[in-house]
Design an enzyme around this catalytic site. Structure first.
Site, mmCIF file in Angstrom:
data_model
loop_
_atom_site.group_PDB
_atom_site.id
_atom_site.type_symbol
_atom_site.label_atom_id
_atom_site.label_comp_id
_atom_site.label_asym_id
_atom_site.label_seq_id
_atom_site.Cartn_x
_atom_site.Cartn_y
_atom_site.Cartn_z
ATOM 1 C CD GLN A 39 -2.831 1.301 2.387
ATOM 2 O OE1 GLN A 39 -3.321 2.373 2.684
ATOM 3 N NE2 GLN A 39 -3.100 0.213 3.067
ATOM 4 C CD GLU A 71 -1.799 2.177 8.269
ATOM 5 O OE1 GLU A 71 -1.458 2.418 7.117
ATOM 6 O OE2 GLU A 71 -1.901 3.055 9.155
ATOM 7 C CG ASP A 110 0.498 0.955 4.647
ATOM 8 O OD1 ASP A 110 1.719 0.901 4.871
ATOM 9 O OD2 ASP A 110 -0.254 -0.020 4.789
ATOM 10 N N GLY A 113 -7.856 20.379 19.354
ATOM 11 C CA GLY A 113 -7.444 21.779 19.380
ATOM 12 C C GLY A 113 -7.928 22.488 20.625
ATOM 13 N N GLY A 114 -7.870 23.815 20.594
ATOM 14 C CA GLY A 114 -8.263 24.591 21.763
ATOM 15 C C GLY A 114 -9.759 24.787 21.889
HETATM 16 N N1 CAO Z 1 12.149 -9.795 -9.026
HETATM 17 C C1 CAO Z 1 12.880 -10.527 -8.155
HETATM 18 N N2 CAO Z 1 12.769 -10.457 -6.822
HETATM 19 C C2 CAO Z 1 11.849 -9.586 -6.339
HETATM 20 C C3 CAO Z 1 11.053 -8.789 -7.173
HETATM 21 C C4 CAO Z 1 11.232 -8.925 -8.579
HETATM 22 N N3 CAO Z 1 10.513 -8.218 -9.448
HETATM 23 N N4 CAO Z 1 10.244 -8.046 -6.399
HETATM 24 C C5 CAO Z 1 10.520 -8.368 -5.124
HETATM 25 N N5 CAO Z 1 11.497 -9.289 -5.088
HETATM 26 C C6 CAO Z 1 12.099 -9.901 -3.900
HETATM 27 C C7 CAO Z 1 12.870 -8.931 -3.056
HETATM 28 O O1 CAO Z 1 14.103 -8.640 -3.647
HETATM 29 C C8 CAO Z 1 12.963 -9.689 -1.766
HETATM 30 O O2 CAO Z 1 13.998 -10.645 -1.871
HETATM 31 P P1 CAO Z 1 15.114 -10.844 -0.706
HETATM 32 O O3 CAO Z 1 14.356 -11.132 0.550
HETATM 33 O O4 CAO Z 1 15.914 -11.992 -1.207
HETATM 34 O O5 CAO Z 1 15.898 -9.585 -0.600
HETATM 35 C C9 CAO Z 1 11.657 -10.481 -1.727
HETATM 36 O O6 CAO Z 1 11.095 -10.354 -3.041
HETATM 37 C C10 CAO Z 1 10.639 -10.005 -0.727
HETATM 38 O O7 CAO Z 1 10.569 -8.584 -0.671
HETATM 39 P P2 CAO Z 1 10.135 -7.874 0.682
HETATM 40 O O8 CAO Z 1 10.996 -8.377 1.784
HETATM 41 O O9 CAO Z 1 10.071 -6.411 0.468
HETATM 42 O O10 CAO Z 1 8.637 -8.428 0.824
HETATM 43 P P3 CAO Z 1 7.917 -9.069 2.098
HETATM 44 O O11 CAO Z 1 6.610 -9.550 1.598
HETATM 45 O O12 CAO Z 1 8.776 -10.057 2.777
HETATM 46 O O13 CAO Z 1 7.712 -7.850 3.091
HETATM 47 C C11 CAO Z 1 6.919 -5.652 3.679
HETATM 48 C C12 CAO Z 1 6.687 -6.922 2.847
HETATM 49 C C13 CAO Z 1 5.866 -4.630 3.264
HETATM 50 C C14 CAO Z 1 6.769 -5.981 5.165
HETATM 51 C C15 CAO Z 1 8.332 -5.105 3.406
HETATM 52 O O14 CAO Z 1 8.490 -4.938 2.022
HETATM 53 C C16 CAO Z 1 8.627 -3.799 4.114
HETATM 54 O O15 CAO Z 1 8.862 -3.749 5.308
HETATM 55 N N6 CAO Z 1 8.650 -2.694 3.355
HETATM 56 C C17 CAO Z 1 8.999 -1.391 3.859
HETATM 57 C C18 CAO Z 1 7.894 -0.805 4.714
HETATM 58 C C19 CAO Z 1 6.598 -0.734 3.971
HETATM 59 O O16 CAO Z 1 6.471 -0.181 2.904
HETATM 60 N N7 CAO Z 1 5.574 -1.246 4.629
HETATM 61 C C20 CAO Z 1 4.209 -0.993 4.203
HETATM 62 C C21 CAO Z 1 3.686 -2.001 3.338
HETATM 63 S S1 CAO Z 1 2.002 -1.627 3.063
HETATM 64 O O17 CAO Z 1 1.247 -2.145 4.434
#
Ligand code: CAO
Length: 423
Positions: A16, A138, A167, A246-247
């Site tokens: 998001q 979030e 988000d 607020g106030g």
């Molecule tokens: N090609 C190849 N690999 C890809 C890719 C693509 N097109 N897109 C994603 N990947 C890979 C990433 O490189 C990552 O690999 P590694 O773990 O080996 O480095 C893997 O997919 C997973 O990516 P991620 O860790 O970002 O995803 P997740 O589902 O594990 O975590 C989230 C999701 C949101 C918790 C994390 O991305 C995060 O903390 N983001 C920053 C904060 C944020 O934006 N949070 C809000 C999200 S909305 O609620």
């Protein structure tokens, strides 16, 4: 002509926070190319599915006006395409977990070396410090940014809010950072890093609560109903229910029909300038001159009694009748509107804040359009892309790969199966 015409965004975002940012940039005219894993795509495509086989509302409502390209950025051919995208685009936006881009081989130094004009914008859960490596969603941001500790009832648990301030709020912050960096690039010719941490974004939106934290040192927070109830304050800004931040004291009050309608309530603010009108409307004209009620300071210890009296009046009116009576008198009130009422609101439809969008897999659905209106850059909301819908055209038209190169890259499996033949 749109405000961001000609700006190319490499949209490496998911879920998001990042997608809300790039959606805004797309609405302002940027060409947003969303990069997704072949065959998988953004996880939200298949989350909270309401129509089997179709992209979810979660995805469609966050990814309007974008193009989608499938790309496995961990293969050699995928890295070749990603490198070309970095060379070609003005902005890279990402919200991967900390370190993911470095692990892919595309850290900030490498990106700068490929394209020094590129702006690289990131959302992370936390800024530098002891939590920097954490993954964040979030509600974690709401809790870590001070929102949950200051939301809810004093004697209840901390509460998260329905507004996605962690988000979508951080997406907004990031979008501002990106256009600011684009503006600076006009003068310097250089790209830069733009970072928005969700904790920081939430805290920014909770600024008034940090204000109150410091005011506590000077004595009780007299506008909090806790003070009127004679309950001492602790060491930190407390939860204040529906007290106005607020106030000007305010509360949520019942309106006619509240017994059967969970949203038959109004917000009511006893703004000092409108106090005389409040007294007349609720049938207490004597409060205008009674020294116990005539001034804001005199009213503070009596707010519960005052709001109970106002509520006895609001309960005889619908929330819209309360508004019709109070608004012309300058008394600030607001109906509690349900999602159903907002979805059906004719003004929001007319302004483009609520839009109906057609989608080939799911048919028409409602979405929230662009909440910021620019007089010279009108927004037309178009549907979200299907997974990889634009892979072929981006490879060919944006990145300039010839048919042989497209065939080679496609055969490697790095870009899934392009939906439209290149050539
Ligand atoms: N090609 C190849 N690999 C890809 C890719 C693509 N097109 N897109 C994603 N990947 C890979 C990433 O490189 C990552 O690999 P590694 O773990 O080996 O480095 C893997 O997919 C997973 O990516 P991620 O860790 O970002 O995803 P997740 O589902 O594990 O975590 C989230 C999701 C949101 C918790 C994390 O991305 C995060 O903390 N983001 C920053 C904060 C944020 O934006 N949070 C809000 C999200 S909305 O609620």
């Amino acid at each position: 002509m749109k405000a961001l015409d000609g700006v190319k965004i490499l949209d490496f975002t998911h879920v998001q926070s990042g997608p809300t940012c790039t959606q805004l940039l797309a609405w302002f005219g940027a060409d947003v190319i969303k990069v997704e894993r072949p065959g998988v795509g953004d996880a939200t495509r298949k989350q909270l599915v309401d129509k089997p086989g179709a992209d979810s509302l979660y995805f469609t409502m966050l990814n309007h006006n974008k193009r989608s390209i499938e790309l496995d950025s961990k293969t050699p051919e995928g890295k070749e395409v990603l490198t070309r995208l970095i060379e070609t685009c003005d902005v890279l936006v990402e919200n991967f977990a900390p370190g993911a881009l470095d692990r892919m081989g595309f850290g900030w130094e490498r990106i700068q070396a490929i394209n020094p004009r590129l702006i690289m914008a990131s959302v992370k859960g936390f800024g530098p410090g002891r939590f920097a490596e954490c993954k964040v969603y979030e509600n974690i941001a709401q809790c870590a940014g001070g929102s949950a500790s200051t939301t809810g009832w004093r004697d209840g648990r901390p509460l998260v809010t329905g507004a996605q301030i962690g988000d979508s709020g951080t997406g907004l912050h990031l979008a501002l950072g990106i256009v600011t960096a684009l503006y600076q690039r006009e003068r310097t010719g250089r790209g830069q890093r733009v970072q928005a941490a969700m904790q920081d974004g939430v805290l920014n939106l909770c600024r008034v609560k940090l204000r109150d934290q410091q005011r506590l040192a000077a004595g009780p927070l007299t506008e909090y109903s806790q003070h009127a109830e004679g309950i001492p304050f602790g060491a930190a800004t407390p939860r204040a229910g529906n007290d106005s931040g607020g106030g000007q004291p305010g509360r949520i009050l019942k309106c006619k029909g509240w017994e059967g309608d969970p949203d038959a309530y109004t917000y009511f603010i006893t703004q000092a300038a409108a106090w005389g009108h409040v007294c007349d409307v609720i049938g207490r004209p004597e409060w205008k001159t009674d020294p116990d009620y005539a001034t804001p300071a005199a009213r503070l210890p009596r707010l519960n009694e005052i709001f109970d009296t106002i509520e006895a009046w609001t309960m005889t009116r619908t929330k819209f009748e309360v508004m019709e009576t109070c608004n012309p008198l300058g008394i600030p009130v607001g109906p509690i509107l349900s999602m159903k009422e907002l979805a059906e609101d004719p003004d929001l439809r007319a302004s483009g804040t609520v839009v109906e969008v057609d989608h080939p897999e799911r048919g028409p659905y409602l979405s929230v359009g662009c909440p910021v209106k620019l007089s010279d850059s009108p927004v037309e909301v178009t549907r979200s892309p299907l997974l990889g819908e634009h892979t072929a055209e981006v490879l060919r038209d944006v990145l300039g790969f010839d048919a042989d190169a497209v065939a080679r890259i496609t055969a490697s499996g790095a870009v899934g199966t392009p939906k439209v033949a290149a050539g």
